[in-house]
Every structure is written in structure tokens, then in C-alpha cells.
Design a protein around this motif. Structure first.
Motif, PDB file in Angstrom:
ATOM      1  N   THR A  64      -1.039  18.198   9.349  1.00  0.00           N
ATOM      2  CA  THR A  64      -0.433  16.918   9.689  1.00  0.00           C
ATOM      3  C   THR A  64      -1.478  15.841   9.441  1.00  0.00           C
ATOM      4  N   ASP A  65      -1.024  14.599   9.245  1.00  0.00           N
ATOM      5  CA  ASP A  65      -1.923  13.517   8.864  1.00  0.00           C
ATOM      6  C   ASP A  65      -2.980  13.285   9.939  1.00  0.00           C
ATOM      7  N   PRO A  66      -4.267  13.452   9.610  1.00  0.00           N
ATOM      8  CA  PRO A  66      -5.318  13.263  10.610  1.00  0.00           C
ATOM      9  C   PRO A  66      -5.770  11.806  10.756  1.00  0.00           C
ATOM     10  N   PHE A  67      -5.249  10.902   9.923  1.00  0.00           N
ATOM     11  CA  PHE A  67      -5.765   9.538   9.907  1.00  0.00           C
ATOM     12  C   PHE A  67      -4.747   8.469  10.291  1.00  0.00           C
ATOM     13  N   SER A  68      -3.455   8.746  10.161  1.00  0.00           N
ATOM     14  CA  SER A  68      -2.430   7.745  10.450  1.00  0.00           C
ATOM     15  C   SER A  68      -1.683   8.091  11.738  1.00  0.00           C
ATOM     16  N   PHE A  69      -1.355   7.058  12.511  1.00  0.00           N
ATOM     17  CA  PHE A  69      -0.560   7.267  13.725  1.00  0.00           C
ATOM     18  C   PHE A  69       0.922   6.980  13.471  1.00  0.00           C
ATOM     19  N   ALA A  70       1.305   6.709  12.222  1.00  0.00           N
ATOM     20  CA  ALA A  70       2.668   6.266  11.925  1.00  0.00           C
ATOM     21  C   ALA A  70       3.704   7.373  12.064  1.00  0.00           C
ATOM     22  N   LEU A  71       3.395   8.560  11.558  1.00  0.00           N
ATOM     23  CA  LEU A  71       4.385   9.646  11.535  1.00  0.00           C
ATOM     24  C   LEU A  71       3.763  10.914  12.113  1.00  0.00           C
ATOM     25  N   PRO A  72       3.550  10.955  13.411  1.00  0.00           N
ATOM     26  CA  PRO A  72       2.904  12.131  14.012  1.00  0.00           C
ATOM     27  C   PRO A  72       3.744  13.391  13.841  1.00  0.00           C
ATOM     28  N   GLY A  73       3.076  14.464  13.461  1.00  0.00           N
ATOM     29  CA  GLY A  73       3.749  15.753  13.331  1.00  0.00           C
ATOM     30  C   GLY A  73       4.371  16.020  11.984  1.00  0.00           C
ATOM     31  N   LYS A  74       4.470  14.999  11.110  1.00  0.00           N
ATOM     32  CA  LYS A  74       5.063  15.220   9.796  1.00  0.00           C
ATOM     33  C   LYS A  74       4.105  16.012   8.907  1.00  0.00           C
ATOM     34  N   SER A 251      10.852   9.366  -6.957  1.00  0.00           N
ATOM     35  CA  SER A 251      11.338   8.407  -5.966  1.00  0.00           C
ATOM     36  C   SER A 251      11.252   6.991  -6.520  1.00  0.00           C
ATOM     37  N   PRO A 252      12.361   6.266  -6.581  1.00  0.00           N
ATOM     38  CA  PRO A 252      12.319   4.878  -7.080  1.00  0.00           C
ATOM     39  C   PRO A 252      11.404   3.987  -6.243  1.00  0.00           C
ATOM     40  N   TRP A 253      11.329   4.235  -4.940  1.00  0.00           N
ATOM     41  CA  TRP A 253      10.507   3.379  -4.088  1.00  0.00           C
ATOM     42  C   TRP A 253       9.031   3.523  -4.423  1.00  0.00           C
ATOM     43  N   ALA A 254       8.607   4.756  -4.792  1.00  0.00           N
ATOM     44  CA  ALA A 254       7.199   4.968  -5.138  1.00  0.00           C
ATOM     45  C   ALA A 254       6.835   4.196  -6.399  1.00  0.00           C
ATOM     46  N   ILE A 255       7.729   4.216  -7.381  1.00  0.00           N
ATOM     47  CA  ILE A 255       7.482   3.491  -8.620  1.00  0.00           C
ATOM     48  C   ILE A 255       7.441   1.989  -8.352  1.00  0.00           C
ATOM     49  N   GLN A 256       8.314   1.524  -7.450  1.00  0.00           N
ATOM     50  CA  GLN A 256       8.349   0.110  -7.135  1.00  0.00           C
ATOM     51  C   GLN A 256       7.116  -0.342  -6.357  1.00  0.00           C
ATOM     52  N   MET A 257       6.631   0.506  -5.453  1.00  0.00           N
ATOM     53  CA  MET A 257       5.553   0.104  -4.556  1.00  0.00           C
ATOM     54  C   MET A 257       4.177   0.205  -5.207  1.00  0.00           C
ATOM     55  N   ILE A 258       3.984   1.201  -6.058  1.00  0.00           N
ATOM     56  CA  ILE A 258       2.653   1.454  -6.621  1.00  0.00           C
ATOM     57  C   ILE A 258       2.548   0.787  -7.986  1.00  0.00           C
ATOM     58  N   PHE A 438       3.169  10.331   1.418  1.00  0.00           N
ATOM     59  CA  PHE A 438       3.398  10.833   2.773  1.00  0.00           C
ATOM     60  C   PHE A 438       4.355   9.946   3.557  1.00  0.00           C
ATOM     61  N   PHE A 439       4.321   8.647   3.346  1.00  0.00           N
ATOM     62  CA  PHE A 439       4.977   7.721   4.263  1.00  0.00           C
ATOM     63  C   PHE A 439       6.466   7.517   4.001  1.00  0.00           C
ATOM     64  N   GLY A 440       6.920   7.626   2.771  1.00  0.00           N
ATOM     65  CA  GLY A 440       8.341   7.518   2.488  1.00  0.00           C
ATOM     66  C   GLY A 440       8.843   6.088   2.407  1.00  0.00           C
ATOM     67  N   PRO A 441      10.086   5.910   1.893  1.00  0.00           N
ATOM     68  CA  PRO A 441      10.601   4.568   1.607  1.00  0.00           C
ATOM     69  C   PRO A 441      10.860   3.720   2.845  1.00  0.00           C
ATOM     70  N   ALA A 442      11.340   4.324   3.950  1.00  0.00           N
ATOM     71  CA  ALA A 442      11.674   3.529   5.137  1.00  0.00           C
ATOM     72  C   ALA A 442      10.433   2.848   5.704  1.00  0.00           C
ATOM     73  N   LEU A 443       9.360   3.613   5.870  1.00  0.00           N
ATOM     74  CA  LEU A 443       8.138   3.029   6.412  1.00  0.00           C
ATOM     75  C   LEU A 443       7.512   2.057   5.415  1.00  0.00           C
ATOM     76  N   ALA A 444       7.630   2.353   4.137  1.00  0.00           N
ATOM     77  CA  ALA A 444       7.092   1.447   3.121  1.00  0.00           C
ATOM     78  C   ALA A 444       7.801   0.097   3.163  1.00  0.00           C
ATOM     79  N   GLU A 445       9.108   0.108   3.397  1.00  0.00           N
ATOM     80  CA  GLU A 445       9.842  -1.152   3.507  1.00  0.00           C
ATOM     81  C   GLU A 445       9.387  -1.947   4.729  1.00  0.00           C
ATOM     82  N   ASP A 446       9.173  -1.250   5.849  1.00  0.00           N
ATOM     83  CA  ASP A 446       8.653  -1.932   7.046  1.00  0.00           C
ATOM     84  C   ASP A 446       7.288  -2.546   6.774  1.00  0.00           C
ATOM     85  N   TYR A 447       6.448  -1.794   6.090  1.00  0.00           N
ATOM     86  CA  TYR A 447       5.095  -2.261   5.771  1.00  0.00           C
ATOM     87  C   TYR A 447       5.134  -3.527   4.925  1.00  0.00           C
TER      88      TYR A 447
END
Length: 503
Positions: A64-74, A251-258, A438-447
């Protein structure tokens, strides 16, 4: 026997012309003050270093992600774990300076392999050198100290092995299989190796049908390709790693974000025009190869050209794969010019000069490697980088407020999240970092909503319970924070502001 040994030893010790020109080509951008710092413009290498530190300290891979508190347990994939271990060891002994020099060494090694492959295919030192220089310039935007340089180097190795096999059956061809297993634990770009082999196999099969030639080479390539694909499963995650990679890249969101996944455009600057020139030449070379029934070469050129045209991140891969083929096709064109101008023409004189240079380009010595070692040992007087560049990261601000950042629920950019992980390890946690998969489109949109100070910013800040924010001074969110009565600016520089929520 003694004479042969001395000759071989001399070839390894005496610098060659290829060494000198490669040094001038690859090292030139980094010889000026602050040049090596540009390799550290992406702090994701800092996050990879700290992941390696964590693996070394715990003796196991994090799940599980050791550095982010956004999605614990994923579920979290340390898909470059072996590279991260290596970076951790290098960093612990030599610091970031060694990471920067290691990046330069890998780029030099890649350029050397591309030059050698071009020389073998085109039999022209001048053509090989010019194409290697153009390719390096087209790839400069991606010349960063990141694990993707491993994929550059291993793709160049794989292409050199395949080229050797295609000249004549070779036992070393099967080294591609253990190389694939190693690659799958070093960098996510390992998928390009079986894809490249599939493209080559397809072209060779069409050639065998078209020319009614022997299928033995085709079947060897098919068998190796299947075994290479199976070898990539030798990783801590098995087939799940492949599924994760496919989901991310599709994922279209990854292409859009990066940004580096966007198609090449003039915003790349000079590199865009180098790519445009090479891309035009590659399309013409593909047509020429197809006319000469070299279907495999045509398919490789077009596959990598289309891939690079869709994503700027793939430009270096296009350069590595297409350059030897370009050298071969340009050599055919040059021979046609020579035949028309005659033995006394300028083209023939250039050809003789080229022939004289080839022995110096057909070998490399330990000279370049020795230079890197010497620079590393005497790095202090040379002023090598000891931190990430201050013009891109709030180095001093973070150093002065480290405890505030460590103890808070920090909102920051993904790039600065990597930097905070590096500087605040252990104990620093962030909302988002550079591992966008790791973070996915929903969290990326919030960010993105919060970074642009959109209408939902207040609600999202409350939802995520942020009490600390480190953001670029030019982002709309910086002005939003300054205008909130319940947020106080602790520190501010022309680059960034650090704000904390009033209790």
C-alpha cells in the motif's frame, strides 16, 4: 598470443574517436554551471530513492502507498523496485550528484549503442554520427534522471541483439529472455521489448511470404518473442503488473493529466523540430525499405513513428529504433549519388574520408567510464548538485519549515509532493505525488479543481482535512489561500507560499 592480448588491451585503453565525439555530444549540455541540475528537474527520482530506502529498511516491498494519505489501503505497485534499490544504494554513498552522473552515463551508453547499430547497418561513420546527434537533440526534453533511462538503454541493447541475430543465427540471441525478466523489475517500459519483437516477427513473416525465403529465422524470432513475454511475468506481482500497466496507459484521464503523454507540439521548443525532421526522414525510409521488400524495417519505422506522434514521451524510443534503419536507407541513397558523380566527384572523396574514420567508430574504450568515476570521486570541487534545482523547487523554504510540513496534512503539487517525500523522509506524507497511475481519475479531478481554485475548493479542502498547503506562488490556489481568513501564510518566496490553517 601476447601480441593479440596487447592489441585487445590497447583497444580498450586507448580512447577512440567515437569516445571523444560521444563525450562532446552527451556531456556538452552539462558542462556549464547548473547543467547537471537540469537532470534533476523531475523530483520523482527522489520518491524512487526513498522507496528503495524503505525496501532496504523493512526487507520487503510495500503493498500500500507508504507516502500518500489520500487512498489508505489501496493496492500500490512498486513496479520499479529493483531500480529503486539501486538508486537507494548509490544515493546513500554518493548523494544526488551520483544519480545525475549515472543518468549521463546511461544516456552515453544508449547513444553509443545507437551509433554502433547505425554504423553496422549504414556502414558510414558520418551518417551514424549525424543521426545520433539529431536523435539526441530530439530527445533532450526527456533527458532527466529518472528510471525511464533504463528502458532507453535496454531497448538499444535489445535492438543490437536482434540486428546481430538477423545477420546470422546467434546463440546470444536468447539473452533477450533473461534481459526481459530483469527489465520487468527495473522499469514499466519493459513492455516495449515484446512489442518490438512482435513488430519484427510480423515484418519477417511477410518478407518470407513475399520473397519465398526460409522461415527458420522467423520461427526463432517467434519462439524468442513468446519466451520474452513469459519472462516478463517474473516479477513480484506477476500478471497483475501487466493488467495495471494496460489500465493506466489506456486511461484517457492519464493522457490528459500527464503533459509528456500529449502529442509533440511546438511547445517542446527546438526538440520538436528535430523530431519533425527525423519523423519525415523515417516515413521516407519506411517507403524506401518497403520498395526494397524490407518489410520489417518499414514496420518498425512506422510503428515507432506513430507511437511518438501520439505521445512525446515515446520520441526517444522512436529515435533508438529508427536511427539504424535511417542509416541503412540513407546509405543506399548516398551510394546512388556516388554512382552518378563518378570516382572523381566530391561524393567519392567524402566516401573515402568516411572509410578512414570507420575503424575509430567501430570500438569504444573504458575512457568514458573512467571519466565518470573520476568526476564522481572529485565531485566537491567540481560543484556537482547536492539537491534539486532551487529554480524549480522551494528548497530553502522547505528546509526552514520541515517540522510544519512533516506534522501536517499537506496539499501540494504532484511534482513538489515527490520533493517533499525526498526531503521529509521518513515521516513525510503528502496528498498526491508523481505516481499518477495510483490515484485514478476521481482524485485527479479533485486535485486539479483545488489547484485552479475552482468553485469546489472550499468543500474539497474540508473533505480532505488539509491543514497545510505548499503551492507555487503563480497558481490560483495561492491567491485563494491568501484571501481566506482561516489560513495564514507562514512563509513566502517568489516561487512558493507555505500556509497553515488557523485552529
Amino acid at each position: 598470443m601476447g601480441l593479440r592480448f596487447r592489441t585487445t588491451l590497447g583497444r580498450w585503453i586507448v580512447p577512440s574517436l567515437a569516445d571523444l565525439l560521444l563525450a562532446a555530444l552527451v556531456l556538452r549540455p552539462y558542462l556549464f554551471p547548473g547543467g547537471l541540475e537540469e537532470l534533476l528537474s523531475d523530483a520523482s527520482v527522489g520518491m524512487h530513492i526513498r522507496t528503495g530506502d524503505l525496501i532496504r529498511s523493512t526487507g520487503s516491498l510495500p503493498h500500500t502507498d507508504p507516502f500518500s494519505f489520500a487512498l489508505p489501503g489501496k493496492e500500490w505497485f512498486a513496479w520499479e523496485w529493483l531500480t529503486e534499490l539501486g538508486l537507494s544504494f548509490v544515493h546513500s554513498y554518493f548523494g544526488l550528484a551520483a544519480i545525475a552522473l549515472l543518468a549521463v552515463a546511461m544516456m552515453a551508453g544508449t547513444s553509443a549503442l545507437v551509433l554502433r547499430s547505425s554504423l553496422r547497418r549504414g556502414e558510414s561513420a558520418l551518417l551514424g554520427l549525424m543521426l545520433a546527434m539529431a536523435g539526441f537533440q530530439a530527445s533532450m526534453n526527456h533527458a532527466l534522471a529518472r528510471p525511464h533511462l533504463i528502458t532507453w538503454l535496454l531497448l538499444a541493447v535489445s535492438i543490437a541483439i536482434v540486428e546481430r541475430e538477423r545477420r546470422a543465427a546467434w546463440r546470444g540471441f536468447w539473452l533477450l529472455i533473461p534481459l526481459a525478466a530483469l527489465w520487468a523489475n527495473l522499469h514499466g517500459g519493459f513492455a516495449i521489448q515484446p512489442v518490438y519483437l512482435a513488430v519484427v516477427c510480423t515484418g519477417m513473416g511477410i518478407e518470407a511470404l513475399w520473397n519465398r525465403s526460409n522461415w527458420r529465422g522467423v520461427w526463432r524470432m517467434v519462439a524468442c518473442g513468446l519466451l520474452v513475454g513469459a519472462a516478463t511475468l517474473v516479477n513480484p506481482y506477476g500478471i497483475r503488473l501487466h493488467q495495471h500497466l494496460i489500465e493506466f496507459v489506456s486511461s484517457p484521464w492519464a493522457i490528459q493529466m500527464i503533459e509528456e503523454y500529449h502529442p509533440p507540439s511546438p511547445t517542446l521548443g527546438e526538440q520538436y523540430y528535430w523530431f519533425l525532421a527525423l519523423g519525415t526522414m523515417a516515413a521516407m525510409a519506411a517507403a524506401s525499405a518497403l520498395w526494397r521488400r524490407r518489410v520489417s524495417d518499414a514496420l518498425v519505422c512506422m510503428f515507432f513513428l506513430i507511437s511518438a506522434s501520439k505521445s512525446a514521451r515515446h520520441i526517444p524510443l522512436f529515435v533508438i529504433a529508427a536511427t539504424p534503419i535511417l542509416a541503412s536507407e540513407l546509405r543506399c541513397l548516398w551510394d546512388a549519388v556516388r554512382s552518378r558523380t563518378g570516382k572523381r566527384g566530391t561524393a567519392e572523396h567524402i566516401h573515402k574520408l568516411d572509410l578512414g574514420m570507420q575503424p575509430q567508430f567501430s570500438r569504444h574504450s573504458v575512457w568514458l567510464a573512467a571519466c565518470f568515476v573520476l568526476v564522481l570521486l572529485f565531485r566537491t570541487p567540481l560543484g556537482l548538485p547536492s539537491n534539486f534545482p532551487t529554480k524549480r523547487f522551494p528548497v530553502d523554504l522547505v528546509a526552514a519549515n520541515r517540522e510544519i510540513l512533516r506534522s501536517g496534512r499537506v496539499f501540494s503539487t504532484d511534482a513538489w509532493g515527490d520533493f517533499l517525500i525526498y526531503t521529509g523522509y521518513p515521516g513525510q506524507h503528502v496528498f498526491i505525488d508523481g505516481l499518477q497511475d495510483f490515484f485514478g481519475p476521481a482524485l485527479a479531478e479533485d486535485y486539479l479543481e483545488m489547484l485552479s481554485a475552482g468553485p469546489r475548493t472550499e468543500a474539497l479542502f474540508q473533505q480532505w482535512k488539509f491543514d497545510t498547503a505548499l503551492v507555487p506562488a503563480r497558481q490560483p490556489l495561492a491567491q485563494w489561500l491568501k484571501g481566506r481568513s482561516n489560513w495564514r501564510v507562514v512563509a513566502e518566496t517568489p516561487l512558493a507560499i507555505l500556509a497553515v490553517k488557523e485552529k
